[in-house]
Design a protein around this motif. Structure first.
Motif, PDB file in Angstrom:
ATOM      1  N   ILE A   1      -0.915 -59.121   9.545  1.00 17.25           N
ATOM      2  CA  ILE A   1      -0.767 -57.952  10.442  1.00 17.25           C
ATOM      3  C   ILE A   1      -1.338 -56.853   9.385  1.00 17.25           C
ATOM      4  O   ILE A   1      -1.926 -55.666  10.587  1.00 17.25           O
ATOM      5  CB  ILE A   1       0.757 -57.508  10.332  1.00 17.25           C
ATOM      6  CG1 ILE A   1       2.073 -57.723  10.893  1.00 17.25           C
ATOM      7  CG2 ILE A   1       1.141 -55.707  10.538  1.00 17.25           C
ATOM      8  CD1 ILE A   1       3.249 -58.161  10.399  1.00 17.25           C
ATOM      9  N   ALA A   2      -1.414 -56.814   8.606  1.00 17.38           N
ATOM     10  CA  ALA A   2      -2.466 -55.711   8.473  1.00 17.38           C
ATOM     11  C   ALA A   2      -4.466 -55.938   8.613  1.00 17.38           C
ATOM     12  O   ALA A   2      -4.896 -55.087   8.819  1.00 17.38           O
ATOM     13  CB  ALA A   2      -2.493 -55.987   6.351  1.00 17.38           C
TER      14      ALA A   2
ATOM     15  N   GLY B   1       3.024 -57.020  19.433  1.00 15.66           N
ATOM     16  CA  GLY B   1       2.680 -55.347  19.726  1.00 15.66           C
ATOM     17  C   GLY B   1       0.492 -55.618  19.290  1.00 15.66           C
ATOM     18  O   GLY B   1       0.001 -55.014  20.133  1.00 15.66           O
ATOM     19  N   LEU B   2       0.815 -56.665  19.081  1.00 17.45           N
ATOM     20  CA  LEU B   2      -0.847 -56.271  17.960  1.00 17.45           C
ATOM     21  C   LEU B   2      -1.967 -57.653  17.781  1.00 17.45           C
ATOM     22  O   LEU B   2      -2.991 -57.767  18.195  1.00 17.45           O
ATOM     23  CB  LEU B   2      -0.521 -57.111  16.195  1.00 17.45           C
ATOM     24  CG  LEU B   2       0.193 -55.717  15.522  1.00 17.45           C
ATOM     25  CD1 LEU B   2       0.982 -55.989  14.415  1.00 17.45           C
ATOM     26  CD2 LEU B   2      -0.685 -54.329  15.887  1.00 17.45           C
ATOM     27  N   GLY B   3      -1.295 -58.803  19.534  1.00 23.27           N
ATOM     28  CA  GLY B   3      -1.609 -59.760  19.985  1.00 23.27           C
ATOM     29  C   GLY B   3      -2.453 -59.656  21.010  1.00 23.27           C
ATOM     30  O   GLY B   3      -2.983 -59.043  20.689  1.00 23.27           O
ATOM     31  N   ALA B   4      -2.140 -60.581  22.056  1.00 23.49           N
ATOM     32  CA  ALA B   4      -3.241 -60.113  23.495  1.00 23.49           C
ATOM     33  C   ALA B   4      -1.863 -58.933  23.790  1.00 23.49           C
ATOM     34  O   ALA B   4      -0.599 -58.203  23.854  1.00 23.49           O
ATOM     35  CB  ALA B   4      -1.779 -61.297  23.982  1.00 23.49           C
ATOM     36  N   GLN B   5      -2.391 -58.331  24.989  1.00 23.40           N
ATOM     37  CA  GLN B   5      -2.741 -56.868  24.966  1.00 23.40           C
ATOM     38  C   GLN B   5      -2.697 -57.146  26.450  1.00 23.40           C
ATOM     39  O   GLN B   5      -2.612 -57.927  27.764  1.00 23.40           O
ATOM     40  CB  GLN B   5      -3.282 -55.724  24.718  1.00 23.40           C
ATOM     41  CG  GLN B   5      -3.991 -55.737  23.457  1.00 23.40           C
ATOM     42  CD  GLN B   5      -2.566 -54.922  23.043  1.00 23.40           C
ATOM     43  OE1 GLN B   5      -1.773 -54.371  22.665  1.00 23.40           O
ATOM     44  NE2 GLN B   5      -1.799 -55.991  21.491  1.00 23.40           N
ATOM     45  N   PRO B   6      -1.307 -56.988  27.558  1.00 24.04           N
ATOM     46  CA  PRO B   6      -1.195 -56.195  29.034  1.00 24.04           C
ATOM     47  C   PRO B   6      -2.420 -56.528  30.077  1.00 24.04           C
ATOM     48  O   PRO B   6      -3.799 -56.056  29.736  1.00 24.04           O
ATOM     49  CB  PRO B   6      -0.098 -55.176  29.303  1.00 24.04           C
ATOM     50  CG  PRO B   6       0.299 -55.017  27.615  1.00 24.04           C
ATOM     51  CD  PRO B   6      -0.865 -55.071  26.848  1.00 24.04           C
TER      52      PRO B   6
END
Length: 299
Positions: A149-150, A239-244
């Motif tokens: 995450i960091a 919400g830190l991985g693949a984006q819409p």
């Protein structure tokens, strides 16, 4: 095929010998493990649907039909639709591509970097070993998901950065594994003989150390893909991985969590895919470990 002839007047007798070798023996042991074979079949199934997603998907995974939002599974939409009216079956199929891609390539990156560092630390020792080992200790001091995450927070939310983060946090796992293996190998007699005939360190590493370190790497790598898929889904959920509009399974769970009570199918199918894919790699990894372990062959 071996031919034995007693004398010139006798007809040659053909005797079929069963070809043996460490890799063939491991494959025979793996095939006898029904649970491991079930895991392999599950993995091949998801690989197949990932490759054939453009053919199997009845709709474009980005196609929104607000009039059809949150429809339950039916003959028209096998897995139902999400809150934007997108076909869940199509999105799950394309999601297999993303999860397998992230899981496989993040583990490959971890293996390449971890193996290189582990070989250097174990073979050369001294200050190189101390420096690399302390680097591993620092990375292992943080919980893997928090470190990921960091890293993504610093690099920016995206699927590619999530892949980098997962690869980085898993480097110590393979580095320590390879280092321990190299420490046990470098004092073997055949390594001493290779030095005695003047073979360079690079030749010893590539021709003797690395090939004999592959077995634990393969086993751990197979198990690591399952972990990487879960970590990628976790980052996507946050919400830190693949984006819409990317149809990543973790992101699909995040987008649908508010509809668990009213439209449970929106979380059921992506979650089930994460479960089955991870389970398949875990079962296969356990089977490979048993197949490559000589102590297990007599059980």
């Amino acid at each position: 095929m071996v031919q034995i002839t007693a004398n010139m007047n006798e007809t040659p007798v053909a005797i079929t010998e069963k070809v043996s070798g460490p890799w063939r023996d491991a494959w025979r042991a793996f095939r006898k493990n029904k649970i491991a074979m079930a895991g392999l079949i599950m993995i091949l199934f998801f690989i197949l649907i990932a490759l054939l997603a453009p053919v199997l998907a009845p709709y474009d995974y980005k196609d929104q039909q607000l009039a059809d939002r949150l429809k339950p599974p039916s003959s028209e939409h096998w897995f139902g639709t999400d809150d934007l009216g997108r076909d869940l079956f199509s999105r799950v199929l394309y999601g297999a591509r993303i999860s397998l891609w992230v899981g496989t390539f993040s583990v490959l990156g971890s293996i390449v970097l971890g193996t290189a560092l582990g070989i250097l630390a174990g073979f050369y020792g001294k200050w190189i070993d101390m420096l690399i080992s302390r680097l591993f200790d620092i990375l292992l001091a943080f919980p893997s998901i928090l470190l990921a995450i960091a890293i993504v927070a610093i690099l920016g939310p995206s699927l590619q950065n999530a892949l980098y983060a997962i690869a980085i946090v898993n480097i110590p796992t393979y580095g320590r594994l390879v280092r321990a293996k190299v420490l046990s190998l470098k004092n073997e007699e055949y390594i001493t003989a290779a030095r005695a005939i003047g073979m360079k360190n690079s030749g010893i590493l590539l021709r003797h150390i690395l090939p004999n370190s592959l077995t634990p790497i393969i086993v751990q790598g197979t198990l690591g893909i399952a972990t990487a898929i879960i970590e990628a889904a976790s980052l996507g959920f946050l919400g830190l991985g693949a984006q819409p509009p990317a149809p990543e399974w973790g992101k699909m769970l995040s987008d649908s969590r508010q509809f668990i009570a009213t439209a449970p199918w929106t979380v059921l199918f992506p979650g089930l895919c994460i479960l089955l894919t991870s389970l398949g790699f875990n079962l296969m990894g356990d089977g490979l470990r048993d197949a490559f372990d000589p102590k297990m062959k007599n059980r």
